[in-house]
Motif scaffolding. Structure first.
Motif, short mmCIF file in Angstrom:
data_model
loop_
_atom_site.label_atom_id
_atom_site.label_comp_id
_atom_site.label_asym_id
_atom_site.label_seq_id
_atom_site.Cartn_x
_atom_site.Cartn_y
_atom_site.Cartn_z
N GLY A 1 0.80 -1.22 0.00
CA GLY A 1 0.00 0.00 0.00
C GLY A 1 0.83 1.27 0.00
N ASP A 2 0.32 2.27 0.72
CA ASP A 2 0.96 3.60 0.72
C ASP A 2 2.36 3.57 1.31
OD1 ASP A 2 -1.34 4.60 -0.37
OD2 ASP A 2 -2.12 5.44 1.50
N ALA A 3 2.59 2.71 2.30
CA ALA A 3 3.91 2.62 2.92
C ALA A 3 4.95 2.16 1.89
CB ALA A 3 3.88 1.67 4.11
N ARG A 4 4.55 1.22 1.06
CA ARG A 4 5.48 0.72 0.03
C ARG A 4 5.79 1.82 -0.99
NH1 ARG A 4 3.99 -4.75 -2.99
NH2 ARG A 4 2.06 -3.62 -3.41
N VAL A 5 4.76 2.51 -1.45
CA VAL A 5 4.97 3.56 -2.44
C VAL A 5 5.85 4.67 -1.87
CG1 VAL A 5 3.82 5.41 -3.72
CG2 VAL A 5 2.85 3.11 -3.73
N ALA A 6 5.61 5.04 -0.59
CA ALA A 6 6.40 6.10 0.02
C ALA A 6 7.87 5.70 0.12
CB ALA A 6 5.85 6.42 1.41
N GLN B 1 2.71 -2.85 -17.06
CA GLN B 1 1.44 -3.52 -16.77
C GLN B 1 0.81 -4.13 -18.02
OE1 GLN B 1 -1.07 -1.10 -13.91
NE2 GLN B 1 0.68 0.29 -14.13
N GLY B 2 1.48 -3.97 -19.16
CA GLY B 2 0.98 -4.52 -20.40
C GLY B 2 0.40 -3.43 -21.29
N ARG B 3 0.38 -3.70 -22.61
CA ARG B 3 -0.05 -2.65 -23.53
C ARG B 3 -1.51 -2.29 -23.36
NH1 ARG B 3 -0.40 -2.40 -29.38
NH2 ARG B 3 0.65 -4.41 -29.59
N ALA B 4 -2.35 -3.25 -22.98
CA ALA B 4 -3.76 -2.93 -22.76
C ALA B 4 -3.92 -1.93 -21.62
CB ALA B 4 -4.55 -4.19 -22.48
N SER B 5 -3.14 -2.12 -20.55
CA SER B 5 -3.19 -1.17 -19.43
C SER B 5 -2.63 0.18 -19.83
CB SER B 5 -2.42 -1.72 -18.23
OG SER B 5 -3.06 -2.87 -17.70
N LEU B 6 -1.53 0.17 -20.59
CA LEU B 6 -0.94 1.41 -21.06
C LEU B 6 -1.94 2.20 -21.91
CD1 LEU B 6 1.43 3.36 -21.55
CD2 LEU B 6 2.24 1.81 -23.35
N ALA B 7 -2.65 1.49 -22.80
CA ALA B 7 -3.65 2.15 -23.65
C ALA B 7 -4.79 2.72 -22.80
CB ALA B 7 -4.19 1.17 -24.68
N ALA B 8 -5.17 2.00 -21.75
CA ALA B 8 -6.24 2.48 -20.88
C ALA B 8 -5.81 3.72 -20.11
CB ALA B 8 -6.65 1.37 -19.91
N TYR B 9 -4.58 3.71 -19.61
CA TYR B 9 -4.07 4.90 -18.92
C TYR B 9 -4.02 6.09 -19.88
CZ TYR B 9 -2.48 2.49 -14.66
OH TYR B 9 -2.40 1.81 -13.47
N ALA B 10 -3.53 5.86 -21.11
CA ALA B 10 -3.45 6.94 -22.08
C ALA B 10 -4.83 7.49 -22.41
CB ALA B 10 -2.76 6.45 -23.35
N SER B 11 -5.78 6.61 -22.55
CA SER B 11 -7.15 7.05 -22.87
C SER B 11 -7.73 7.92 -21.75
CB SER B 11 -8.03 5.83 -23.12
OG SER B 11 -9.36 6.21 -23.36
N ARG B 12 -7.47 7.52 -20.50
CA ARG B 12 -8.05 8.24 -19.36
C ARG B 12 -7.27 9.49 -18.98
NH1 ARG B 12 -8.10 3.06 -17.01
NH2 ARG B 12 -6.57 3.77 -15.47
N LYS C 1 1.76 -6.28 -10.21
CA LYS C 1 0.78 -5.41 -10.87
C LYS C 1 0.15 -4.45 -9.87
CE LYS C 1 -0.42 -8.20 -14.89
NZ LYS C 1 -1.49 -8.91 -15.61
N ARG C 2 -0.09 -4.94 -8.64
CA ARG C 2 -0.66 -4.05 -7.63
C ARG C 2 0.30 -2.90 -7.31
NH1 ARG C 2 -3.46 -8.65 -5.63
NH2 ARG C 2 -1.62 -9.44 -4.55
N PHE C 3 1.58 -3.25 -7.17
CA PHE C 3 2.56 -2.19 -6.90
C PHE C 3 2.62 -1.22 -8.07
CE2 PHE C 3 6.87 -0.83 -8.08
CZ PHE C 3 7.00 0.19 -7.14
N LEU C 4 2.68 -1.72 -9.29
CA LEU C 4 2.78 -0.84 -10.45
C LEU C 4 1.57 0.08 -10.57
CD1 LEU C 4 4.27 -3.32 -13.07
CD2 LEU C 4 5.41 -1.28 -12.14
N ALA C 5 0.39 -0.44 -10.26
CA ALA C 5 -0.82 0.39 -10.31
C ALA C 5 -0.74 1.50 -9.25
CB ALA C 5 -2.05 -0.46 -10.11
N ASP C 6 -0.32 1.10 -8.02
CA ASP C 6 -0.18 2.11 -6.97
C ASP C 6 0.88 3.15 -7.33
OD1 ASP C 6 -2.06 0.77 -5.46
OD2 ASP C 6 -0.59 -0.26 -4.18
N TRP C 7 2.00 2.67 -7.88
CA TRP C 7 3.10 3.58 -8.25
C TRP C 7 2.67 4.51 -9.37
CZ3 TRP C 7 7.36 5.36 -6.29
CH2 TRP C 7 8.32 5.95 -7.11
N THR C 8 1.92 3.99 -10.34
CA THR C 8 1.43 4.82 -11.44
C THR C 8 0.54 5.94 -10.91
OG1 THR C 8 1.53 2.95 -12.98
CG2 THR C 8 0.15 4.81 -13.62
#
Length: 380
Positions: free
Chosen positions: A12-17, A88-99, A47-54
């Motif tokens: 969670g937040d402790a890891r990201v910090a 996180q994979g190209r599908a996730s990258l495309a979703a992030y770019a779209s949003r 993937k959970r860490f990468l999503a939190d870090w993103t």
């Protein structure tokens, strides 16, 4: 190692910090793929860490606001954001770019790179069109990168009808000579008109404005831009210094490619890429360089005055290291007289007049002789 341990042990937040703290100490940024490899966590946890870090990285970047990022191009944080989304994979990258791509255009840049790497140019064309519609003009560096990637995608997809729009978008973002040279090859009247409108709308004239105005045939505007400038000519990076060899080329009657005038153009506009100065010289030689009659005589007198003043400043101050460049200016103007006015004798007399003004400066005389020997125009 510090970041990898945090990914392995914390959540969670402790890891990201903790990882963020490690990133601040890593001057070249964190290699997230290497961190995850060293952390030895499962795919789901990675993937959970990468999503939190993103999410954290986007929030940190947005704290700067657009003003804090304007004109700076992608930062280290932007690049780490793109890495985290891509891992996180190209599908996730495309979703992030779209949003979020409108606020974080580096996501679109990375997505386009991956689509081209995967040999999907048609997909990349669609992504680029969307990105250019969404990314604000304040992100000039990112819009330039997106437009350049669109050019590659259009070429590979065989979509020539989109090439002008892609190249124009690159010029409107970069406002530089390389993009304008490319635009001249593909754009019609309307595209070139829009390019000049973009240059006019810029809050400050770019360093490449003199060359763009020249190639656009806006000769009077170019002269108006520099004629009252007090900067020195010869090798100055001021607008006047960069414009002067182009104005000499304007007075030149023949193709100036192999002349000392061409040498001055090449020296001023080489930059980091010889292809740019080569392209500029080729365009200068091929274009119609007829000057409106009401401007011709004043421009001749102005150029002569600039050369005489520069030579006087250098020679009388005994700046021996600059004698060669002063001599090139003198002989280049003599070339222009001989070529543009058809007066070989007039060009020779101008050089002779300058030589006689400094009878005791033999080192300067030697440089004049050297410049005359390198001239492709017959001055006698």
């Amino acid at each position: 190692a510090w970041a990898a341990a945090a990914v392995h042990e914390l959540r969670g937040d402790a890891r990201v910090a903790r990882v963020a703290e490690a990133a601040r100490h890593a001057h070249t940024g964190l290699d997230l793929a290497q961190v995850l490899g060293a952390a030895a966590v499962g795919e789901d946890e990675a993937k959970r860490f990468l999503a939190d870090w993103t999410d954290w990285t986007m929030a940190e970047i947005e704290r700067l606001g657009v003003d804090g990022r304007r004109g700076r191009g992608p930062s280290q944080a932007d690049r780490q954001l793109a890495d985290a989304a891509a891992l996180q994979g190209r599908a996730s990258l495309a979703a992030y770019a779209s949003r979020r791509g409108g606020r974080h255009p580096v996501l679109y840049v990375r997505l386009l790179e991956e689509e081209l790497a995967a040999d999907e140019p048609d997909t990349a064309v669609g992504t680029a069109v969307t990105a250019l519609a969404e990314v604000p003009g304040e992100f000039a560096a990112e819009r330039t990168a997106i437009a350049d990637l669109m050019v590659r995608a259009v070429e590979r997809a065989g979509r020539p009808e989109l090439m002008e729009a892609a190249v124009l978008a690159g010029f409107e973002a970069a406002l530089d000579l390389p993009h304008y040279l490319r635009l001249r090859q593909v754009a019609g009247h309307e595209g070139r008109r829009r390019a000049l409108a973009a240059l006019d709308a810029a809050p400050d004239q770019t360093g490449d404005a003199p060359a763009v105005l020249f190639l656009a045939g806006e000769f009077e505007r170019l002269w108006d831009l520099v004629k009252d400038d007090a900067a020195a000519i010869g090798w100055s990076h001021s607008a006047k210094g960069m414009a002067f060899p182009l104005l000499l080329a304007l007075l030149f009657g023949d193709n100036p490619l192999g002349s000392l005038t061409g040498h001055l153009v090449r020296r001023c506009w080489r930059g980091d890429d010889d292809a740019v100065s080569d392209g500029l010289l080729a365009a200068v030689g091929a274009m119609d360089r007829r000057l409106p009659s009401q401007c011709a005589e004043p421009l001749w007198l102005w150029c002569q005055e600039q050369v005489e003043h520069r030579a006087e400043a250098i020679v009388t101050a005994k700046h021996r290291g600059a004698y060669g460049r002063a001599a090139d200016l003198v002989v280049a103007f003599g070339e222009a007289v001989a070529s543009g006015q058809g007066r070989s004798r007039g060009g020779r007399e101008f050089v002779s007049t300058i030589r006689k003004r400094y009878p005791r400066h033999r080192a300067f005389h030697a440089e004049l002789d050297s410049s005359l020997a390198r001239s492709s125009v017959e001055l006698g």
